[in-house]
Design an enzyme around this catalytic site. Sequence first.
Site, PDB file in Angstrom:
ATOM      1  N   HIS A 156       0.833  -1.210   0.000  1.00 24.52           N
ATOM      2  CA  HIS A 156       0.000   0.000   0.000  1.00 24.52           C
ATOM      3  C   HIS A 156       0.868   1.260   0.000  1.00 24.52           C
ATOM      4  O   HIS A 156       0.690   2.143  -0.861  1.00 24.52           O
ATOM      5  CB  HIS A 156      -0.909  -0.025   1.238  1.00 24.52           C
ATOM      6  CG  HIS A 156      -1.791   1.175   1.383  1.00 24.52           C
ATOM      7  ND1 HIS A 156      -3.127   1.155   1.067  1.00 24.52           N
ATOM      8  CD2 HIS A 156      -1.526   2.450   1.819  1.00 24.52           C
ATOM      9  CE1 HIS A 156      -3.655   2.357   1.292  1.00 24.52           C
ATOM     10  NE2 HIS A 156      -2.694   3.158   1.753  1.00 24.52           N
ATOM     11  N   GLU A 157       1.796   1.348   0.931  1.00 21.70           N
ATOM     12  CA  GLU A 157       2.624   2.546   1.035  1.00 21.70           C
ATOM     13  C   GLU A 157       3.551   2.699  -0.168  1.00 21.70           C
ATOM     14  O   GLU A 157       3.832   3.821  -0.607  1.00 21.70           O
ATOM     15  CB  GLU A 157       3.433   2.530   2.334  1.00 21.70           C
ATOM     16  CG  GLU A 157       2.589   2.536   3.611  1.00 21.70           C
ATOM     17  CD  GLU A 157       1.650   3.721   3.723  1.00 21.70           C
ATOM     18  OE1 GLU A 157       1.924   4.771   3.102  1.00 21.70           O
ATOM     19  OE2 GLU A 157       0.632   3.605   4.428  1.00 21.70           O
TER      20      GLU A 157
ATOM     21  N   HIS B 226       1.859   4.562  -2.892  1.00 27.54           N
ATOM     22  CA  HIS B 226       1.995   6.015  -2.754  1.00 27.54           C
ATOM     23  C   HIS B 226       3.347   6.483  -3.279  1.00 27.54           C
ATOM     24  O   HIS B 226       3.450   7.489  -3.989  1.00 27.54           O
ATOM     25  CB  HIS B 226       1.885   6.411  -1.278  1.00 27.54           C
ATOM     26  CG  HIS B 226       0.500   6.386  -0.720  1.00 27.54           C
ATOM     27  ND1 HIS B 226      -0.563   7.015  -1.329  1.00 27.54           N
ATOM     28  CD2 HIS B 226      -0.001   5.815   0.420  1.00 27.54           C
ATOM     29  CE1 HIS B 226      -1.657   6.845  -0.603  1.00 27.54           C
ATOM     30  NE2 HIS B 226      -1.346   6.116   0.459  1.00 27.54           N
TER      31      HIS B 226
ATOM     32  N   HIS C 213       3.535   6.620  -6.974  1.00 28.98           N
ATOM     33  CA  HIS C 213       2.766   7.766  -7.475  1.00 28.98           C
ATOM     34  C   HIS C 213       3.662   9.000  -7.503  1.00 28.98           C
ATOM     35  O   HIS C 213       3.671   9.770  -8.480  1.00 28.98           O
ATOM     36  CB  HIS C 213       1.553   7.988  -6.566  1.00 28.98           C
ATOM     37  CG  HIS C 213       0.469   8.834  -7.166  1.00 28.98           C
ATOM     38  ND1 HIS C 213      -0.679   9.179  -6.486  1.00 28.98           N
ATOM     39  CD2 HIS C 213       0.356   9.433  -8.386  1.00 28.98           C
ATOM     40  CE1 HIS C 213      -1.446   9.920  -7.261  1.00 28.98           C
ATOM     41  NE2 HIS C 213      -0.837  10.102  -8.415  1.00 28.98           N
TER      42      HIS C 213
END
Length: 348
Positions: A133-134, A137, A140
């Site tokens: 999940h992290e 980020h 991105h």
Amino acid sequence: MAQLKHREFDIKSSDYSPYFSLGVCMDGLNYVFNALYNVTLSVEDAVEGELWHDDVRKLKVFEGSETLGYIYCDFFERPGKPNQDCHFTIQGGRLCDDKTYQKPIVVLMLNLPNPTWSQPSLLTHCMVDNLFHEMGHAMHSMLARTTYQHVTGTRCSTDLAEVPSVLMEYFASDPRVVSKFARHYKTGEAIPLNLLNKLRISKKLFSACETQLQIFYAAFDQACHGERLIKRTTTELLAQIQNNFYGLPHVPNTAWQLRFGHLVGYGAKYYSYLMSRALASWIWYQCFKDNPFNGEKGKKYRSEVLAHGGSKPPRSLVEDFLGAKVTPESLSDALLKDIEAKHAMQEN
């Protein structure tokens, strides 16, 4: 719910953690990013004074001979460190006056168990989800290419900010992905298929209940920031919203909302979790469900979604990428499709 999952599927962290050392999980992320975006992660030596703790590692993200950015990985728990998993930006990417691109620099902060002299850091399956999940980020931020740094990477609409990270959770749950990297830290043995299948099915259990819970949270958040709080207490409002939107009725003389920190931090935007979940589901099933290593789809997702950061209106960005209108109906359909797919998986 967690206890029932453990009892129903006999899921024990001790069975899974030996296959999820931090090293193999990072190898798995590297494999996925290379397949989708043609980028590679490598450990970079830091200069003296650059790191704030000996545990921190500096990663370079590169494509061919071009360095795209840097990720500082502060992964291990220690006294005095905030107990939260998060991503934050040190330097945003931007187009400079000389037409070069300022490299993005971000930090990933987790609280993973420390390695010992006898074994590496071993992750639970929940920690693996958080790591993916992290890192969603972080990518991105790494892959955005915007003119201005205040709209780069995760500096975008809250409705869109969690989509890349939630999407990575689908990769972390897909047996085709996990089987590429999960290896026993002592023997090198691949994770057994029966363990993979139990883990995959257990993650889908109660998905409808969890979605209903998120709807309740979002509805309460909206109500608290509207006119419905006039002449009533937050507890009275909570009882009404819970009884309308959630399967379990409100228990009198309880005030759960006093521990709901998102009411302040998000300010009527808690719904964005559901929005991001719906969009990530839509992208997964349309682009990566059949092949999680589809480089053509990854390239399109990179150039049409990740590259824009917050520089393009999120509705236009998503609709142009998916080739469909985003409406309340299409978003709810995406959530329902995900729930129904998970239900079918449990039956099989």
